[in-house]
Design a protein around this motif. Structure first.
Motif, PDB file in Angstrom:
ATOM      1  N   MET A  63       0.832  -1.198   0.000  1.00 10.56           N
ATOM      2  CA  MET A  63       0.000   0.000   0.000  1.00 10.56           C
ATOM      3  C   MET A  63       0.871   1.254   0.000  1.00 10.56           C
ATOM      4  SD  MET A  63      -3.283  -0.786  -0.019  1.00 10.56           S
ATOM      5  CE  MET A  63      -4.077   0.668   0.663  1.00 10.56           C
ATOM      6  N   TYR A  64       1.845   1.296   0.887  1.00 13.75           N
ATOM      7  CA  TYR A  64       2.731   2.454   0.980  1.00 13.75           C
ATOM      8  C   TYR A  64       3.596   2.582  -0.278  1.00 13.75           C
ATOM      9  CZ  TYR A  64       1.489   1.869   5.925  1.00 13.75           C
ATOM     10  OH  TYR A  64       0.806   1.724   7.110  1.00 13.75           O
ATOM     11  N   ALA A  65       4.059   1.426  -0.785  1.00 14.59           N
ATOM     12  CA  ALA A  65       4.912   1.451  -1.975  1.00 14.59           C
ATOM     13  C   ALA A  65       4.176   2.028  -3.172  1.00 14.59           C
ATOM     14  CB  ALA A  65       5.408   0.043  -2.285  1.00 14.59           C
ATOM     15  N   GLU A  66       2.885   1.704  -3.298  1.00 12.66           N
ATOM     16  CA  GLU A  66       2.114   2.245  -4.422  1.00 12.66           C
ATOM     17  C   GLU A  66       1.895   3.744  -4.248  1.00 12.66           C
ATOM     18  OE1 GLU A  66      -0.226   2.459  -7.975  1.00 12.66           O
ATOM     19  OE2 GLU A  66       1.440   1.255  -7.219  1.00 12.66           O
ATOM     20  N   GLY A  67       1.601   4.175  -3.033  1.00 11.65           N
ATOM     21  CA  GLY A  67       1.454   5.609  -2.799  1.00 11.65           C
ATOM     22  C   GLY A  67       2.727   6.363  -3.117  1.00 11.65           C
ATOM     23  N   GLN A  68       3.867   5.784  -2.763  1.00 12.57           N
ATOM     24  CA  GLN A  68       5.160   6.396  -3.062  1.00 12.57           C
ATOM     25  C   GLN A  68       5.430   6.388  -4.558  1.00 12.57           C
ATOM     26  OE1 GLN A  68       8.523   4.468  -1.187  1.00 12.57           O
ATOM     27  NE2 GLN A  68       9.947   5.391  -2.645  1.00 12.57           N
ATOM     28  N   ARG A  69       5.116   5.270  -5.228  1.00  8.99           N
ATOM     29  CA  ARG A  69       5.334   5.174  -6.672  1.00  8.99           C
ATOM     30  C   ARG A  69       4.575   6.260  -7.421  1.00  8.99           C
ATOM     31  NH1 ARG A  69       3.129   3.774 -11.224  1.00  8.99           N
ATOM     32  NH2 ARG A  69       1.118   3.370 -10.222  1.00  8.99           N
ATOM     33  N   LEU A  70       3.368   6.521  -6.974  1.00 10.71           N
ATOM     34  CA  LEU A  70       2.554   7.550  -7.627  1.00 10.71           C
ATOM     35  C   LEU A  70       3.184   8.933  -7.513  1.00 10.71           C
ATOM     36  CD1 LEU A  70      -0.898   6.267  -6.318  1.00 10.71           C
ATOM     37  CD2 LEU A  70      -0.156   6.261  -8.712  1.00 10.71           C
ATOM     38  N   LEU A  71       3.961   9.138  -6.466  1.00 13.45           N
ATOM     39  CA  LEU A  71       4.619  10.428  -6.264  1.00 13.45           C
ATOM     40  C   LEU A  71       5.951  10.516  -6.996  1.00 13.45           C
ATOM     41  CD1 LEU A  71       3.971  10.999  -2.448  1.00 13.45           C
ATOM     42  CD2 LEU A  71       2.618  11.799  -4.395  1.00 13.45           C
ATOM     43  N   GLY A  72       6.546   9.355  -7.282  1.00 13.74           N
ATOM     44  CA  GLY A  72       7.827   9.352  -7.976  1.00 13.74           C
ATOM     45  C   GLY A  72       8.949   9.944  -7.153  1.00 13.74           C
ATOM     46  N   LEU A  73       8.924   9.705  -5.836  1.00 12.69           N
ATOM     47  CA  LEU A  73       9.909  10.294  -4.919  1.00 12.69           C
ATOM     48  C   LEU A  73      10.521   9.213  -4.043  1.00 12.69           C
ATOM     49  CD1 LEU A  73       7.798  13.353  -3.710  1.00 12.69           C
ATOM     50  CD2 LEU A  73       9.764  13.447  -5.271  1.00 12.69           C
ATOM     51  N   PRO A  74      11.724   9.451  -3.509  1.00 10.67           N
ATOM     52  CA  PRO A  74      12.301   8.519  -2.537  1.00 10.67           C
ATOM     53  C   PRO A  74      11.426   8.426  -1.290  1.00 10.67           C
ATOM     54  CG  PRO A  74      13.949  10.084  -3.330  1.00 10.67           C
ATOM     55  CD  PRO A  74      12.625  10.582  -3.810  1.00 10.67           C
ATOM     56  N   ALA A  75      11.505   7.302  -0.603  1.00  7.51           N
ATOM     57  CA  ALA A  75      10.665   7.078   0.578  1.00  7.51           C
ATOM     58  C   ALA A  75      10.847   8.167   1.631  1.00  7.51           C
ATOM     59  CB  ALA A  75      10.964   5.708   1.186  1.00  7.51           C
ATOM     60  N   ASP A  76      12.113   8.590   1.855  1.00  9.90           N
ATOM     61  CA  ASP A  76      12.346   9.550   2.936  1.00  9.90           C
ATOM     62  C   ASP A  76      11.920  10.968   2.597  1.00  9.90           C
ATOM     63  OD1 ASP A  76      14.330  10.123   1.126  1.00  9.90           O
ATOM     64  OD2 ASP A  76      16.002   9.864   2.516  1.00  9.90           O
ATOM     65  N   GLU A  77      11.449  11.187   1.370  1.00 12.41           N
ATOM     66  CA  GLU A  77      10.903  12.491   1.000  1.00 12.41           C
ATOM     67  C   GLU A  77       9.374  12.476   0.965  1.00 12.41           C
ATOM     68  OE1 GLU A  77      12.692  14.038  -2.540  1.00 12.41           O
ATOM     69  OE2 GLU A  77      14.733  13.788  -1.773  1.00 12.41           O
ATOM     70  N   CYS A  78       8.787  11.340   1.373  1.00 13.41           N
ATOM     71  CA  CYS A  78       7.325  11.183   1.377  1.00 13.41           C
ATOM     72  C   CYS A  78       6.812  11.162   2.818  1.00 13.41           C
ATOM     73  CB  CYS A  78       6.911   9.892   0.687  1.00 13.41           C
ATOM     74  SG  CYS A  78       7.372   9.787  -1.055  1.00 13.41           S
ATOM     75  N   LEU A  79       5.869  12.025   3.109  1.00 14.48           N
ATOM     76  CA  LEU A  79       5.224  12.073   4.417  1.00 14.48           C
ATOM     77  C   LEU A  79       3.889  11.337   4.341  1.00 14.48           C
ATOM     78  CD1 LEU A  79       4.767  13.233   7.319  1.00 14.48           C
ATOM     79  CD2 LEU A  79       3.772  15.252   6.205  1.00 14.48           C
ATOM     80  N   PHE A  80       3.674  10.399   5.267  1.00 18.99           N
ATOM     81  CA  PHE A  80       2.408   9.668   5.333  1.00 18.99           C
ATOM     82  C   PHE A  80       1.593  10.189   6.499  1.00 18.99           C
ATOM     83  CE2 PHE A  80      -0.034   6.031   7.078  1.00 18.99           C
ATOM     84  CZ  PHE A  80      -0.915   5.871   6.025  1.00 18.99           C
ATOM     85  N   ILE A  81       0.298  10.479   6.251  1.00 20.93           N
ATOM     86  CA  ILE A  81      -0.600  11.000   7.294  1.00 20.93           C
ATOM     87  C   ILE A  81      -1.809  10.085   7.424  1.00 20.93           C
ATOM     88  CG2 ILE A  81      -2.038  12.935   8.031  1.00 20.93           C
ATOM     89  CD1 ILE A  81      -0.239  14.778   6.428  1.00 20.93           C
ATOM     90  N   ASP A  82      -2.078   9.635   8.637  1.00 24.97           N
ATOM     91  CA  ASP A  82      -3.206   8.746   8.909  1.00 24.97           C
ATOM     92  C   ASP A  82      -3.726   9.064  10.297  1.00 24.97           C
ATOM     93  OD1 ASP A  82      -4.764   6.190   9.478  1.00 24.97           O
ATOM     94  OD2 ASP A  82      -3.912   5.629   7.549  1.00 24.97           O
ATOM     95  N   ASP A  83      -4.975   8.690  10.578  1.00 23.07           N
ATOM     96  CA  ASP A  83      -5.510   8.882  11.923  1.00 23.07           C
ATOM     97  C   ASP A  83      -5.251   7.672  12.813  1.00 23.07           C
ATOM     98  OD1 ASP A  83      -7.301   7.400  10.369  1.00 23.07           O
ATOM     99  OD2 ASP A  83      -9.058   8.129  11.445  1.00 23.07           O
ATOM    100  N   ASP A  84      -4.595   6.633  12.281  1.00 21.70           N
ATOM    101  CA  ASP A  84      -4.244   5.444  13.053  1.00 21.70           C
ATOM    102  C   ASP A  84      -2.737   5.451  13.305  1.00 21.70           C
ATOM    103  OD1 ASP A  84      -3.546   2.892  13.962  1.00 21.70           O
ATOM    104  OD2 ASP A  84      -5.143   1.919  12.816  1.00 21.70           O
ATOM    105  N   PRO A  85      -2.298   5.632  14.554  1.00 21.69           N
ATOM    106  CA  PRO A  85      -0.858   5.728  14.833  1.00 21.69           C
ATOM    107  C   PRO A  85      -0.081   4.469  14.471  1.00 21.69           C
ATOM    108  CG  PRO A  85      -2.128   5.634  16.880  1.00 21.69           C
ATOM    109  CD  PRO A  85      -3.113   5.836  15.770  1.00 21.69           C
TER     110      PRO A  85
END
Length: 214
Positions: free
Chosen positions: A155-177
């Motif tokens: 799930m996270y890998a696909e979200g990152q792929r869509l952004l075309g950015l390295p993992a450490d430049e992607c911020l993930f926001i969710d209401d579940d810690p």
């Protein structure tokens, strides 16, 4: 590294349910009672349906979910009932939180790329289009489509792929810690959105207003 992309969860982050309940949709009882007057035990049926969702490794087809609850109600559903339960409504089923549009606009103007990573049915894209939110995002990682739920790394890998950015430049926001922690373990940045908090704290924001544009 700085943040150049944001992966948003959808429900509880971008919008909330009208009527206060995510599943089933707020009109479930009304529709079933119209087709089968006198049927009862909705609370028990909804509880069984929730357990079905909780045990699923991905978001199952809505028809399967509805059938589980209808079976508890002793209903052998007709095709017309299943179709009505799954049909889009003319009236809204969710409401966008007031901090969402300003935050998305601010991020877009700042050149930040955005995607949605959500445990949801495929109809989420249509819903976001109806809310005039879809255009902010580069794409959508949706559990029913991918066949897995968060915290599955896919799930996270696909979200990152869509952004075309390295993992450490992607911020993930969710209401579940716990789901935010899973993202961090995969190398992403992470923030928990707790709308019930009075103030933001380390790793937690009370509103999307707290998002800073790099």
């Amino acid at each position: 590294m700085g943040m150049r992309g944001v992966m948003f969860d959808a429900g509880g982050v971008l919008f909330g349910p009208i009527g206060g309940r995510w599943n089933p949709r707020f009109d479930f009882e009304r529709i079933v009672a119209r087709h089968y007057p006198g049927v009862g035990s909705f609370a028990a049926a909804i509880a069984v349906g929730q357990r079905f969702l909780d045990k699923s490794s991905t978001t199952p087809p809505r028809g399967e979910y509805h059938r589980v609850m209808l079976d508890v109600l002793g209903v052998e559903p007709s095709a017309s009932l299943l179709a009505e339960l799954d049909a889009p409504l003319a009236e809204p089923v969710v409401e966008v939180y007031p901090d969402v549009r300003p935050a998305l606009e601010r991020l877009r103007l700042g050149g930040v790329r955005m995607s949605v990573v959500s445990d949801s049915w495929a109809g989420l894209v249509t819903l976001l289009e109806s809310l005039d939110l879809a255009g902010y995002f580069d794409g959508f990682a949706i559990s029913e489509v991918l066949g897995c739920n968060k915290p599955d790394p896919r799930m996270y890998a696909e979200g990152q792929r869509l952004l075309g950015l390295p993992a450490d430049e992607c911020l993930f926001i969710d209401d579940d810690p716990l789901l935010v922690q899973a993202a961090r373990e995969l190398g992403h940045q992470g923030l928990t959105l707790d709308r019930g908090a009075s103030l933001s704290s380390e790793g937690v924001i009370a509103s999307l207003d707290a998002l800073a544009v790099p």
